[in-house]
Motif scaffolding. Structure first.
Motif, mmCIF file in Angstrom:
data_model
loop_
_atom_site.group_PDB
_atom_site.id
_atom_site.type_symbol
_atom_site.label_atom_id
_atom_site.label_comp_id
_atom_site.label_asym_id
_atom_site.label_seq_id
_atom_site.Cartn_x
_atom_site.Cartn_y
_atom_site.Cartn_z
ATOM 1 N N ALA A 164 0.834 -1.207 0.000
ATOM 2 C CA ALA A 164 0.000 0.000 0.000
ATOM 3 C C ALA A 164 0.867 1.255 0.000
ATOM 4 C CB ALA A 164 -0.933 -0.007 1.206
ATOM 5 N N LEU A 165 1.932 1.250 0.802
ATOM 6 C CA LEU A 165 2.832 2.400 0.840
ATOM 7 C C LEU A 165 3.533 2.573 -0.506
ATOM 8 C CD1 LEU A 165 4.216 4.740 2.229
ATOM 9 C CD2 LEU A 165 5.783 3.098 3.299
ATOM 10 N N ARG A 166 4.008 1.495 -1.077
ATOM 11 C CA ARG A 166 4.674 1.568 -2.385
ATOM 12 C C ARG A 166 3.730 2.133 -3.444
ATOM 13 N NH1 ARG A 166 4.290 -1.281 -6.750
ATOM 14 N NH2 ARG A 166 3.174 -2.987 -5.750
ATOM 15 N N ARG A 167 2.497 1.624 -3.486
ATOM 16 C CA ARG A 167 1.541 2.097 -4.490
ATOM 17 C C ARG A 167 1.156 3.562 -4.268
ATOM 18 N NH1 ARG A 167 -2.472 -2.555 -6.618
ATOM 19 N NH2 ARG A 167 -0.969 -4.267 -6.647
ATOM 20 N N THR A 168 1.048 3.955 -3.014
ATOM 21 C CA THR A 168 0.745 5.356 -2.704
ATOM 22 C C THR A 168 1.852 6.259 -3.235
ATOM 23 O OG1 THR A 168 -0.554 4.741 -0.755
ATOM 24 C CG2 THR A 168 0.299 6.998 -0.835
ATOM 25 N N ILE A 169 3.085 5.877 -2.996
ATOM 26 C CA ILE A 169 4.224 6.666 -3.478
ATOM 27 C C ILE A 169 4.253 6.686 -5.003
ATOM 28 C CG2 ILE A 169 6.753 6.730 -3.594
ATOM 29 C CD1 ILE A 169 6.689 5.664 -0.654
ATOM 30 N N GLU A 170 4.044 5.533 -5.627
ATOM 31 C CA GLU A 170 4.117 5.436 -7.091
ATOM 32 C C GLU A 170 2.991 6.184 -7.801
ATOM 33 O OE1 GLU A 170 4.155 1.223 -7.887
ATOM 34 O OE2 GLU A 170 6.298 1.046 -7.453
ATOM 35 N N THR A 171 1.763 6.113 -7.260
ATOM 36 C CA THR A 171 0.601 6.671 -7.957
ATOM 37 C C THR A 171 0.218 8.073 -7.509
ATOM 38 O OG1 THR A 171 -1.028 5.791 -6.389
ATOM 39 C CG2 THR A 171 -0.363 4.341 -8.239
ATOM 40 N N VAL B 203 -2.624 12.517 -2.927
ATOM 41 C CA VAL B 203 -1.676 12.893 -1.888
ATOM 42 C C VAL B 203 -0.969 14.191 -2.280
ATOM 43 C CG1 VAL B 203 0.370 12.184 -0.587
ATOM 44 C CG2 VAL B 203 -1.355 10.481 -1.233
ATOM 45 N N VAL B 204 -1.079 15.193 -1.423
ATOM 46 C CA VAL B 204 -0.408 16.471 -1.605
ATOM 47 C C VAL B 204 0.937 16.428 -0.884
ATOM 48 C CG1 VAL B 204 -0.544 18.944 -1.103
ATOM 49 C CG2 VAL B 204 -2.585 17.701 -1.866
ATOM 50 N N GLU B 205 0.953 15.791 0.276
ATOM 51 C CA GLU B 205 2.180 15.660 1.057
ATOM 52 C C GLU B 205 2.092 14.414 1.914
ATOM 53 O OE1 GLU B 205 4.963 18.677 3.574
ATOM 54 O OE2 GLU B 205 2.858 18.667 4.162
ATOM 55 N N MET B 206 3.218 13.731 2.062
ATOM 56 C CA MET B 206 3.305 12.555 2.928
ATOM 57 C C MET B 206 4.410 12.805 3.933
ATOM 58 S SD MET B 206 4.267 8.569 2.065
ATOM 59 C CE MET B 206 2.940 8.379 0.907
ATOM 60 N N ARG B 207 4.105 12.560 5.198
ATOM 61 C CA ARG B 207 5.103 12.694 6.254
ATOM 62 C C ARG B 207 5.177 11.394 7.040
ATOM 63 N NH1 ARG B 207 5.711 18.539 8.737
ATOM 64 N NH2 ARG B 207 5.232 19.786 6.893
ATOM 65 N N VAL B 208 6.370 11.137 7.568
ATOM 66 C CA VAL B 208 6.579 9.982 8.440
ATOM 67 C C VAL B 208 6.966 10.526 9.805
ATOM 68 C CG1 VAL B 208 9.022 9.694 7.806
ATOM 69 C CG2 VAL B 208 7.726 7.727 8.622
#
Length: 135
Positions: free
Chosen positions: A54-61, A87-92
């Motif tokens: 899910a994280l990989r696909r979120t980053i890719e798409t 996704v406008v911005e992703m933070r960890v």
């Protein structure tokens, strides 16, 4: 849900907290918590979980993907409802075991399966006998 790692292995505490490498720390169940907020207003829309895919696909798409714990399957948010989360911005977070997505929601702008904009539509009130009030 056994998976091979798609991301870097966590290094030292300093590398995890201060480094520039994404090394997500998934729990024993292979999941990490993800909070989604409206990118414009900051309103909390939902809390969900992601596995590595899910994280990989979120980053890719650039669109939010989650792991549905109730259905035990990958879930592209909005695929059936039209409420795609861009996704406008992703933070960890500091120890890389939780994510925060700032999103724009398509469709009717809703997020909750109940038809509401946010999953957080009730307020807990009371002291000795807590109750819920719709906001």
């Amino acid at each position: 849900m056994p998976q091979t790692s798609l991301f870097s292995s966590p290094g030292s505490k300093e590398e995890i907290e201060e480094g520039s490498v994404l090394a997500p720390r998934f729990g024993p169940d292979g999941l990490m918590t993800c909070v989604a907020t409206d990118a414009s207003t900051g309103e909390v829309l939902m809390v969900a979980h992601m596995n590595q895919d899910a994280l990989r696909r979120t980053i890719e798409t650039g669109e939010a993907w989650y792991w549905s714990r109730s259905r035990c399957e990958l879930w592209h948010k909005g695929a059936t409802s039209g409420q795609i989360q861009t996704v406008v911005e992703m933070r960890v977070d500091c120890d890389q075991d939780a994510l925060w997505l700032k999103v724009r929601v398509a469709g009717d702008g809703g997020c909750c399966h109940t038809g509401r904009r946010s999953c957080f539509y009730r307020v807990v009130t009371g002291d000795s006998e807590p109750s819920l009030v719709h906001s």
